[in-house]
Design a protein around this motif. Structure first.
Motif, PDB file in Angstrom:
ATOM      1  N   ALA A  58      20.809  -8.652  -5.639  1.00  0.00           N
ATOM      2  CA  ALA A  58      19.608  -9.234  -5.027  1.00  0.00           C
ATOM      3  C   ALA A  58      18.797  -8.161  -4.305  1.00  0.00           C
ATOM      4  CB  ALA A  58      19.994 -10.354  -4.061  1.00  0.00           C
ATOM      5  N   ALA A  59      19.482  -7.267  -3.606  1.00  0.00           N
ATOM      6  CA  ALA A  59      18.788  -6.190  -2.884  1.00  0.00           C
ATOM      7  C   ALA A  59      18.111  -5.226  -3.856  1.00  0.00           C
ATOM      8  CB  ALA A  59      19.768  -5.443  -1.975  1.00  0.00           C
ATOM      9  N   ILE A  60      18.769  -4.916  -4.957  1.00  0.00           N
ATOM     10  CA  ILE A  60      18.175  -4.035  -5.969  1.00  0.00           C
ATOM     11  C   ILE A  60      16.934  -4.679  -6.559  1.00  0.00           C
ATOM     12  CG2 ILE A  60      18.539  -3.090  -8.296  1.00  0.00           C
ATOM     13  CD1 ILE A  60      21.535  -2.668  -7.334  1.00  0.00           C
ATOM     14  N   SER A  61      17.021  -5.941  -6.869  1.00  0.00           N
ATOM     15  CA  SER A  61      15.882  -6.671  -7.428  1.00  0.00           C
ATOM     16  C   SER A  61      14.716  -6.693  -6.437  1.00  0.00           C
ATOM     17  CB  SER A  61      16.306  -8.095  -7.781  1.00  0.00           C
ATOM     18  OG  SER A  61      15.229  -8.811  -8.306  1.00  0.00           O
ATOM     19  N   ALA A  62      14.994  -7.020  -5.186  1.00  0.00           N
ATOM     20  CA  ALA A  62      13.948  -7.066  -4.159  1.00  0.00           C
ATOM     21  C   ALA A  62      13.348  -5.682  -3.928  1.00  0.00           C
ATOM     22  CB  ALA A  62      14.515  -7.625  -2.854  1.00  0.00           C
ATOM     23  N   PHE A  63      14.193  -4.679  -3.905  1.00  0.00           N
ATOM     24  CA  PHE A  63      13.715  -3.314  -3.695  1.00  0.00           C
ATOM     25  C   PHE A  63      12.840  -2.873  -4.865  1.00  0.00           C
ATOM     26  CE2 PHE A  63      14.130   1.335  -3.596  1.00  0.00           C
ATOM     27  CZ  PHE A  63      13.747   1.579  -2.286  1.00  0.00           C
TER      28      PHE A  63
END
Length: 140
Positions: free
Chosen positions: A51-56
């Protein structure tokens, strides 16, 4: 933003943490980006890292591309590598295109990832490096 980080740190609820990550992804501050990258690199939970990779990645820009490329190079988890690749898929940066071609050419790359890369690259049909790569594939 401070409350978002505080809320992330104060709960173990996966859905709340994912919501906080989405919220951080909508903020353009360096602090929010740094926190997302920290979660992407070091969370114990694969879903939170993804999720963090996607948001970033959705934040866009050269810093995001460079950070995700570096993260891919150091990552061992195959699921995380797939998420990083998917987050880079919409970039028109020539460095990303070159990296994807290099990954696809590597015989150690899982076949499903290689197929996904070919599909991504097919969308860059005007790039001479991509055209050459696809022509070379057809000759094999």
């Amino acid at each position: 933003m401070f409350w978002q980080i505080l809320h992330y740190d104060s709960t173990q609820d996966l859905e709340i943490r994912k919501s906080v990550i989405r919220g951080l992804g909508q903020r353009k501050s360096e602090r929010a980006g740094a926190r997302l990258l920290e979660i992407a690199r070091s969370s114990d939970n694969i879903e939170l890292r993804k999720a963090a990779i996607s948001a970033f990645g959705r934040r866009g820009g050269q810093p995001a591309v460079d950070a995700l490329m570096a993260l891919y190079g150091s990552e061992k988890n195959e699921e995380i590598k797939d998420q990083i690749m998917n987050s880079l898929a919409y970039s028109n940066d020539p460095k990303v295109t070159h990296m994807l071609i290099t990954i696809a050419k590597n015989p150690q790359t899982p076949i499903e990832r290689r197929r996904r890369i070919i599909m991504i690259l097919a969308g860059h049909s005007k790039d001479p490096e991509v055209i050459q790569f696809l022509e070379d594939l057809l000759k094999q």
